[in-house]
Motif scaffolding. Structure first.
Motif, PDB file in Angstrom:
ATOM      1  N   ALA A 184       0.857  -1.232  -0.052  1.00  0.00           N
ATOM      2  CA  ALA A 184       0.013   0.114  -0.134  1.00  0.00           C
ATOM      3  C   ALA A 184       0.773   1.331  -0.079  1.00  0.00           C
ATOM      4  CB  ALA A 184      -0.934   0.061   1.285  1.00  0.00           C
ATOM      5  N   THR A 185       1.807   1.304   0.815  1.00  0.00           N
ATOM      6  CA  THR A 185       2.936   2.383   0.808  1.00  0.00           C
ATOM      7  C   THR A 185       3.485   2.807  -0.568  1.00  0.00           C
ATOM      8  OG1 THR A 185       3.211   2.031   3.298  1.00  0.00           O
ATOM      9  CG2 THR A 185       4.689   3.500   2.026  1.00  0.00           C
ATOM     10  N   ALA A 186       3.850   1.613  -1.264  1.00  0.00           N
ATOM     11  CA  ALA A 186       4.614   1.936  -2.469  1.00  0.00           C
ATOM     12  C   ALA A 186       3.682   2.092  -3.247  1.00  0.00           C
ATOM     13  CB  ALA A 186       5.384   0.468  -2.812  1.00  0.00           C
ATOM     14  N   ARG A 187       2.503   1.758  -3.500  1.00  0.00           N
ATOM     15  CA  ARG A 187       1.209   2.195  -4.381  1.00  0.00           C
ATOM     16  C   ARG A 187       1.111   3.779  -4.138  1.00  0.00           C
ATOM     17  NH1 ARG A 187      -2.621  -1.501  -3.448  1.00  0.00           N
ATOM     18  NH2 ARG A 187      -1.384  -3.123  -4.833  1.00  0.00           N
ATOM     19  N   VAL A 188       0.983   4.141  -2.863  1.00  0.00           N
ATOM     20  CA  VAL A 188       0.738   5.524  -2.729  1.00  0.00           C
ATOM     21  C   VAL A 188       1.866   6.518  -2.823  1.00  0.00           C
ATOM     22  CG1 VAL A 188       0.228   7.031  -0.637  1.00  0.00           C
ATOM     23  CG2 VAL A 188      -1.249   4.792  -0.946  1.00  0.00           C
ATOM     24  N   THR A 221       1.157  12.245  -4.740  1.00  0.00           N
ATOM     25  CA  THR A 221       2.211  12.128  -3.451  1.00  0.00           C
ATOM     26  C   THR A 221       3.168  12.921  -4.004  1.00  0.00           C
ATOM     27  OG1 THR A 221       1.413  10.016  -3.082  1.00  0.00           O
ATOM     28  CG2 THR A 221       3.442  10.633  -2.001  1.00  0.00           C
ATOM     29  N   PHE A 222       3.611  12.673  -5.205  1.00  0.00           N
ATOM     30  CA  PHE A 222       4.810  13.846  -5.399  1.00  0.00           C
ATOM     31  C   PHE A 222       4.279  15.225  -5.247  1.00  0.00           C
ATOM     32  CE2 PHE A 222       6.610  16.466  -8.686  1.00  0.00           C
ATOM     33  CZ  PHE A 222       7.921  16.309  -8.359  1.00  0.00           C
ATOM     34  N   ILE A 277      14.711  10.500   7.297  1.00  0.00           N
ATOM     35  CA  ILE A 277      13.790   9.447   7.913  1.00  0.00           C
ATOM     36  C   ILE A 277      12.866   8.792   6.954  1.00  0.00           C
ATOM     37  CG2 ILE A 277      11.853   8.979   9.804  1.00  0.00           C
ATOM     38  CD1 ILE A 277      13.437  11.259  11.221  1.00  0.00           C
ATOM     39  N   ILE A 278      12.293   9.600   6.174  1.00  0.00           N
ATOM     40  CA  ILE A 278      11.113   9.202   5.123  1.00  0.00           C
ATOM     41  C   ILE A 278      11.900   8.370   4.081  1.00  0.00           C
ATOM     42  CG2 ILE A 278       9.764   9.952   3.272  1.00  0.00           C
ATOM     43  CD1 ILE A 278       8.956  12.322   5.016  1.00  0.00           C
ATOM     44  N   THR A 279      13.197   8.816   3.861  1.00  0.00           N
ATOM     45  CA  THR A 279      13.907   8.269   2.726  1.00  0.00           C
ATOM     46  C   THR A 279      14.417   6.908   3.121  1.00  0.00           C
ATOM     47  OG1 THR A 279      14.630   9.997   1.590  1.00  0.00           O
ATOM     48  CG2 THR A 279      15.834   8.361   1.155  1.00  0.00           C
ATOM     49  N   PHE A 280      14.870   6.623   4.345  1.00  0.00           N
ATOM     50  CA  PHE A 280      15.669   5.582   5.107  1.00  0.00           C
ATOM     51  C   PHE A 280      14.198   4.638   5.081  1.00  0.00           C
ATOM     52  CE2 PHE A 280      16.208   3.233   9.025  1.00  0.00           C
ATOM     53  CZ  PHE A 280      17.518   2.549   8.568  1.00  0.00           C
ATOM     54  N   LEU A 281      13.185   4.782   5.523  1.00  0.00           N
ATOM     55  CA  LEU A 281      11.936   3.777   5.677  1.00  0.00           C
ATOM     56  C   LEU A 281      11.499   3.498   4.069  1.00  0.00           C
ATOM     57  CD1 LEU A 281      10.321   5.487   8.631  1.00  0.00           C
ATOM     58  CD2 LEU A 281      11.621   3.622   8.680  1.00  0.00           C
ATOM     59  N   MET A 282      11.316   4.469   3.414  1.00  0.00           N
ATOM     60  CA  MET A 282      10.947   4.144   2.198  1.00  0.00           C
ATOM     61  C   MET A 282      11.850   3.027   1.332  1.00  0.00           C
ATOM     62  SD  MET A 282       7.980   5.484   1.497  1.00  0.00           S
ATOM     63  CE  MET A 282       7.712   5.095  -0.194  1.00  0.00           C
ATOM     64  N   VAL A 283      12.886   3.083   1.561  1.00  0.00           N
ATOM     65  CA  VAL A 283      13.949   2.320   0.826  1.00  0.00           C
ATOM     66  C   VAL A 283      13.657   0.628   1.043  1.00  0.00           C
ATOM     67  CG1 VAL A 283      16.366   1.305   0.846  1.00  0.00           C
ATOM     68  CG2 VAL A 283      15.946   3.818   0.449  1.00  0.00           C
ATOM     69  N   PHE A 284      13.438   0.386   2.329  1.00  0.00           N
ATOM     70  CA  PHE A 284      12.930  -0.792   2.800  1.00  0.00           C
ATOM     71  C   PHE A 284      11.768  -1.397   2.450  1.00  0.00           C
ATOM     72  CE2 PHE A 284      16.338   0.571   6.023  1.00  0.00           C
ATOM     73  CZ  PHE A 284      17.167  -0.546   5.751  1.00  0.00           C
ATOM     74  N   LEU A 285      10.843  -0.385   2.457  1.00  0.00           N
ATOM     75  CA  LEU A 285       9.232  -0.896   2.045  1.00  0.00           C
ATOM     76  C   LEU A 285       9.411  -0.941   0.435  1.00  0.00           C
ATOM     77  CD1 LEU A 285       6.947   1.800   4.005  1.00  0.00           C
ATOM     78  CD2 LEU A 285       7.323  -0.555   4.453  1.00  0.00           C
ATOM     79  N   ILE A 286      10.101   0.045  -0.352  1.00  0.00           N
ATOM     80  CA  ILE A 286       9.972  -0.449  -1.639  1.00  0.00           C
ATOM     81  C   ILE A 286      10.938  -1.554  -2.176  1.00  0.00           C
ATOM     82  CG2 ILE A 286      10.783   0.592  -3.967  1.00  0.00           C
ATOM     83  CD1 ILE A 286       9.860   3.425  -2.639  1.00  0.00           C
TER      84      ILE A 286
END
Length: 152
Positions: A11-15, A21-22, A55-64
């Motif tokens: 869901a996070t990757a989709r959003v 979002t951009f 923080i956002i970049t760090f977390l998004m790397v793992f989710l994506i």
């Protein structure tokens, strides 16, 4: 827990991939930049955006990465099934994603050489199946045989 994480990551990757979002992130950055004069471009003002984006970049790397790993594994399973199901396909390609880069490079060179033999120098290399290789070889042999017969 794993299923919940998969749902959350998907869901996070989709959003994250949506245009809105951009636009929202761009608006946040522009809003932050607009407040620069108010806060006199202080170190705290800079720290807010740096910390937030880090923080956002760090977390998004793992989710994506999680989403891409699952997508890649699903794609490989589908391709392997197709290779297995198609009779003329070369089943030696099943599971090659687990080989080393050197082994993959060697296989790619073999496939490109096969395409070169089939299509000649003037065309872009095209991957050919084993059946196409045999058909092309048979055609070349037939042409050579016909040429020999014609010359005698």
């Amino acid at each position: 827990m794993e299923k919940q994480f998969v749902k959350f990551a998907t869901a996070t990757a989709r959003v994250a991939g949506k245009p809105w979002t951009f636009i929202a992130c761009l608006a946040i950055v522009l809003g932050w930049a607009a407040t620069g004069p108010i806060f006199k471009f202080s170190e705290t003002w800079q720290l807010v955006i740096n910390t937030g984006t880090t923080i956002i970049t760090f977390l998004m790397v793992f989710l994506i990465q999680n989403t891409q790993n699952r997508d890649g594994a699903a794609m490989q399973a589908k391709l392997d099934e197709l290779l297995h199901a198609v009779g003329a396909a070369d089943e030696r390609f099943i599971g090659i994603e687990h080989l080393t880069d050197r082994d993959l490079d060697r296989i790619l060179a073999e496939v490109e050489a096969r395409a070169q033999r089939l299509h000649g120098d003037d065309q872009m290399p095209v991957v050919a199946t084993r059946a196409e290789d045999l058909t092309a070889s048979n055609r070349k042999a037939a042409r050579k045989s016909a040429a020999k017969k014609a010359s005698t």
